[in-house]
Design a protein around this motif. Structure first.
Motif, PDB file in Angstrom:
ATOM      1  N   ARG B 162       0.846  -1.206   0.000  1.00 26.65           N
ATOM      2  CA  ARG B 162       0.000   0.000   0.000  1.00 26.65           C
ATOM      3  C   ARG B 162       0.883   1.259   0.000  1.00 26.65           C
ATOM      4  O   ARG B 162       0.623   2.208  -0.724  1.00 26.65           O
ATOM      5  N   ASP B 163       1.964   1.215   0.814  1.00 26.16           N
ATOM      6  CA  ASP B 163       2.895   2.360   0.851  1.00 26.16           C
ATOM      7  C   ASP B 163       3.588   2.549  -0.494  1.00 26.16           C
ATOM      8  O   ASP B 163       3.707   3.672  -0.984  1.00 26.16           O
ATOM      9  N   PHE B 164       4.050   1.450  -1.080  1.00 29.63           N
ATOM     10  CA  PHE B 164       4.740   1.544  -2.382  1.00 29.63           C
ATOM     11  C   PHE B 164       3.802   2.138  -3.437  1.00 29.63           C
ATOM     12  O   PHE B 164       4.179   3.000  -4.217  1.00 29.63           O
ATOM     13  N   LEU B 165       2.554   1.637  -3.443  1.00 33.98           N
ATOM     14  CA  LEU B 165       1.575   2.085  -4.442  1.00 33.98           C
ATOM     15  C   LEU B 165       1.268   3.580  -4.260  1.00 33.98           C
ATOM     16  O   LEU B 165       1.220   4.333  -5.232  1.00 33.98           O
ATOM     17  N   GLY B 166       1.110   4.000  -3.007  1.00 39.07           N
ATOM     18  CA  GLY B 166       0.791   5.404  -2.704  1.00 39.07           C
ATOM     19  C   GLY B 166       1.896   6.355  -3.138  1.00 39.07           C
ATOM     20  O   GLY B 166       1.638   7.493  -3.488  1.00 39.07           O
ATOM     21  N   ARG B 167       3.148   5.871  -3.104  1.00 38.64           N
ATOM     22  CA  ARG B 167       4.283   6.731  -3.481  1.00 38.64           C
ATOM     23  C   ARG B 167       4.764   6.460  -4.902  1.00 38.64           C
ATOM     24  O   ARG B 167       5.741   7.040  -5.342  1.00 38.64           O
ATOM     25  N   LYS B 168       4.112   5.548  -5.600  1.00 37.33           N
ATOM     26  CA  LYS B 168       4.556   5.083  -6.932  1.00 37.33           C
ATOM     27  C   LYS B 168       6.015   4.627  -6.863  1.00 37.33           C
ATOM     28  O   LYS B 168       6.820   4.878  -7.768  1.00 37.33           O
ATOM     29  N   ASP B 169       6.342   3.958  -5.784  1.00 33.91           N
ATOM     30  CA  ASP B 169       7.727   3.561  -5.494  1.00 33.91           C
ATOM     31  C   ASP B 169       7.959   2.135  -6.020  1.00 33.91           C
ATOM     32  O   ASP B 169       7.790   1.143  -5.304  1.00 33.91           O
ATOM     33  N   ILE B 170       8.355   2.069  -7.282  1.00 37.24           N
ATOM     34  CA  ILE B 170       8.550   0.777  -7.939  1.00 37.24           C
ATOM     35  C   ILE B 170       9.879   0.140  -7.518  1.00 37.24           C
ATOM     36  O   ILE B 170       9.979  -1.079  -7.351  1.00 37.24           O
ATOM     37  N   HIS B 171      10.909   0.981  -7.334  1.00 37.41           N
ATOM     38  CA  HIS B 171      12.250   0.448  -7.051  1.00 37.41           C
ATOM     39  C   HIS B 171      12.297  -0.308  -5.726  1.00 37.41           C
ATOM     40  O   HIS B 171      12.880  -1.382  -5.638  1.00 37.41           O
ATOM     41  N   ASP B 172      11.649   0.257  -4.667  1.00 36.75           N
ATOM     42  CA  ASP B 172      11.650  -0.457  -3.389  1.00 36.75           C
ATOM     43  C   ASP B 172      10.745  -1.688  -3.456  1.00 36.75           C
ATOM     44  O   ASP B 172      10.997  -2.688  -2.780  1.00 36.75           O
ATOM     45  N   PHE B 173       9.696  -1.604  -4.290  1.00 37.52           N
ATOM     46  CA  PHE B 173       8.841  -2.775  -4.491  1.00 37.52           C
ATOM     47  C   PHE B 173       9.660  -3.922  -5.108  1.00 37.52           C
ATOM     48  O   PHE B 173       9.599  -5.069  -4.651  1.00 37.52           O
ATOM     49  N   TYR B 174      10.439  -3.595  -6.149  1.00 41.60           N
ATOM     50  CA  TYR B 174      11.260  -4.624  -6.802  1.00 41.60           C
ATOM     51  C   TYR B 174      12.224  -5.281  -5.808  1.00 41.60           C
ATOM     52  O   TYR B 174      12.429  -6.492  -5.831  1.00 41.60           O
ATOM     53  N   ALA B 175      12.809  -4.438  -4.931  1.00 40.85           N
ATOM     54  CA  ALA B 175      13.773  -4.975  -3.961  1.00 40.85           C
ATOM     55  C   ALA B 175      13.088  -5.989  -3.046  1.00 40.85           C
ATOM     56  O   ALA B 175      13.623  -7.073  -2.786  1.00 40.85           O
ATOM     57  N   LEU B 176      11.853  -5.651  -2.582  1.00 42.71           N
ATOM     58  CA  LEU B 176      11.126  -6.580  -1.707  1.00 42.71           C
ATOM     59  C   LEU B 176      10.685  -7.815  -2.491  1.00 42.71           C
ATOM     60  O   LEU B 176      10.785  -8.953  -1.996  1.00 42.71           O
ATOM     61  N   ALA B 177      10.207  -7.585  -3.721  1.00 40.27           N
ATOM     62  CA  ALA B 177       9.734  -8.703  -4.555  1.00 40.27           C
ATOM     63  C   ALA B 177      10.850  -9.711  -4.794  1.00 40.27           C
ATOM     64  O   ALA B 177      10.619 -10.934  -4.780  1.00 40.27           O
ATOM     65  N   GLU B 178      12.062  -9.222  -4.956  1.00 37.46           N
ATOM     66  CA  GLU B 178      13.202 -10.116  -5.190  1.00 37.46           C
ATOM     67  C   GLU B 178      13.519 -10.913  -3.924  1.00 37.46           C
ATOM     68  O   GLU B 178      13.726 -12.124  -3.987  1.00 37.46           O
ATOM     69  N   ARG B 179      13.488 -10.200  -2.774  1.00 48.91           N
ATOM     70  CA  ARG B 179      13.787 -10.890  -1.497  1.00 48.91           C
ATOM     71  C   ARG B 179      12.750 -11.954  -1.190  1.00 48.91           C
ATOM     72  O   ARG B 179      13.064 -13.017  -0.686  1.00 48.91           O
ATOM     73  N   GLN B 180      11.476 -11.659  -1.508  1.00 46.89           N
ATOM     74  CA  GLN B 180      10.396 -12.591  -1.146  1.00 46.89           C
ATOM     75  C   GLN B 180      10.016 -13.523  -2.289  1.00 46.89           C
ATOM     76  O   GLN B 180       9.073 -14.307  -2.159  1.00 46.89           O
TER      77      GLN B 180
END
Lengths: 208, 359
Positions: B162-180
């Motif tokens: 929800r935080d990533f989407l609200g900030r349009k923060d794709i780069h931090d999303f990718y980092a989490l997606a890779e870890r998980q």
């Protein structure tokens, strides 16, 4: 016309050089000048030099459409902006550090010295640890050495200052790097300009 | 921004707009029991409220919001929908300020049996409201069910998403997606949803292509219905689909809106479907509405100097003559009496009675 807030100092100069290399150069620009605003003659871009901690304020309030700001500042102040790219510059980490021989005694609230009270409170609330914040504005490493805090929460780049003061990192809270941020209203009304700047900057960063 | 002399002129235009559509004015009192706001803090824009003790010992609050009072004092109609508007002062922190402020707020609420007609009516009224302030406006539209449907696919990581989407923060999303090690399709859907920004027809086609469940599919259909009508009514170029709008999921459950005006740094209007608030307050039925934060954009209005026809200057000796002169001049225009020329006023004629020749 797109307005860009740059952080004063090495990071800002590096970002300016990158932007200039992809077409956002200003004839007026000089690293030695004390001017805070400079624009290009074609009227495409305006730059403002601002204190690094103030970049997010200028962008949130719309004085600048975009800006370059450390993730540490974004985490601390949580400005209402879009975060459009990780520039992968100015890399470091937000860490918990203490004296080498420190051991946590969980019976008492942990005394935390920091420039980033919100970040520290959020981190310890998530792990359920009771803390007391000691807000300092600089030389944070001194606090545990002189016994006014148990730990510090601060940015660690190379770890040299910590080592020289007999401190070490106990936990990493988050990774920090420079981010391209954008005002929410500018994102709508200057969408193509903002996206063009982001893509050009990302392109040159890949090659960097 | 249109060339309004004062904020009051905008308010007058909005009142006549809402009354022409058959909305009834709602006038609440200034105070409300604090418990109402305490129990619904997350519905409020600012979390801080001015409180004081009433004579009976009850803790009261200066109203930080009008919608909660309206819902509390309204019994929703099961068949029909009640339509209200308000022009009121609210007391809360202003955007970018660290102090309480008295803020003029205008809003519209429809309460009761909410159907497609109500949703379209509110959406088009938002466009007309923004247009009353400025021709340069954009209305961001999103849907809570689309967002919640997407976030539920990420299980325990929904909050971070929800935080990533609200900030349009794709780069931090990718980092989490890779870890998980998130599923490739899920990653693509999230990134596409965060980057959607544009006119409705094209944006909703993209949204349709990343639907992952029934909630998201239903939301896209509803958005298509509403935006289709807005397009037909001529508002198409002003509509922007953006799934980064973050309204509280405990209160909002359907279509949601944010309004922006060119030259103003922050949103000036917000709203949406909030059936869940009615449920929390023990009422049946649905509700949809919006608020325009007029007080927060007042500094953007053009504030030209007030203009008067005659300025009559007098001194101790000419007070009575000045009063007679003003009485005479009132028949042919506006008059101001003063001892010396006041600052910040534009006057067409100056009659200086302190000089003998003028008497």
């Amino acid at each position: 016309m797109i307005n860009v807030a740059l952080p004063k100092g090495r990071l800002g100069e590096k970002v300016y050089a990158l932007l200039a290399s992809v077409g956002y150069q200003c004839e007026e620009y000089s690293p030695d000048s004390r001017k805070l605003i400079f624009s290009d003659k074609r009227g495409e871009v305006n730059y403002f030099w601002v204190k690094p901690t103030d970049v997010a304020v200028y962008v949130e309030l719309g004085a600048a459409d975009v800006g370059v700001c450390g993730k540490d500042i974004l985490d601390e102040y949580e400005p209402d902006i879009y975060e459009l790219a990780d520039l992968k510059l100015g890399k470091c980490a937000m860490c918990v550090a203490a004296k080498r021989d420190w051991h946590d005694v969980s019976g008492a609230p942990l005394r935390v010295a920091t420039k980033f009270p919100h970040t520290a409170e959020k981190f310890y609330a998530e792990i359920g640890r009771d803390i007391e914040i000691i807000k300092l504005n600089g030389s944070i490493e001194l606090a545990p050495v002189l016994g006014i805090s148990d730990v510090i929460v601060d940015i660690v780049e190379t770890g040299t200052t910590l080592r020289e003061n007999d401190l070490k990192v106990f936990q990493q809270i988050s990774k920090i790097s420079a981010r391209l941020i954008c005002n929410k209203s500018s994102y709508k009304f200057k969408y193509s300009q903002v996206c063009a700047l982001r893509e050009k900057l990302k392109g040159v960063l890949k090659d960097d | 921004m249109k060339n309004f002399r004062r904020e009051e002129n905008v308010t007058e235009e909005l009142i006549s707009l809402y009354e022409s559509r058959g909305f009834t004015r709602y006038k609440p009192g200034c105070f409300e029991e604090y418990a109402l706001y305490q129990q619904n803090k997350d519905f409020l824009i600012g979390k801080n409220v001015i409180t004081f003790s009433g004579l009976g010992g009850k803790l009261l609050a200066m109203r930080p919001d009008v919608t909660l009072s309206l819902i509390r004092h309204t019994e929703p109609n099961a068949v029909n929908a009640e339509k209200y508007y308000y022009v009121e002062k609210v007391y809360r922190q202003a955007a970018g300020s660290n102090e309480f402020k008295e803020i003029n707020q205008t809003g519209v609420e429809i309460i009761g049996n909410i159907d497609k007609v109500c949703e379209v009516e509110i959406s088009s009224l938002i466009c007309d409201t923004l247009s009353a302030v400025s021709d340069g406006y954009i209305l961001d539209i999103s849907h809570m069910e689309f967002i919640e449907g997407l976030l539920e696919c990420f299980g325990p990581y929904g909050g971070a998403m929800r935080d990533f989407l609200g900030r349009k923060d794709i780069h931090d999303f990718y980092a989490l997606a890779e870890r998980q090690s998130f599923d490739e399709r899920l990653i693509n859907c999230f990134v596409t949803a965060a980057e959607i920004n544009g006119e409705a027809e094209k944006a909703l086609k993209i949204a349709e292509s990343i639907v992952l469940n029934d909630r998201m599919a239903k939301a896209v259909k509803e958005l298509k219905d509403v935006c289709g009508y807005l397009e037909k009514a001529g508002y198409g170029s002003k509509i922007n689909i953006n799934f980064s709008i973050a309204n509280n999921a405990d209160y909002y459950n359907g279509i949601i809106f944010n309004g922006y005006i060119e030259g103003v740094a922050h949103r000036v209007l917000s709203g949406g479907r909030y059936d869940k608030l009615l449920d929390k307050l023990g009422k049946r039925g649905g509700a949809i509405g919006f608020a325009l934060y007029l007080g927060e954009i007042e500094r953007y209005f053009v504030s030209g100097y007030p203009e008067i026809d005659y300025l009559v200057l007098y001194d101790d000796k000419t007070q009575e003559i000045a009063l007679d002169k003003a009485f005479e001049l009132k028949k042919s225009g506006s008059v101001r009496l003063a001892r010396r020329v006041p600052e910040g006023i534009c006057c067409k004629n100056i009659i200086d009675l302190t000089k003998e020749a003028a008497i």
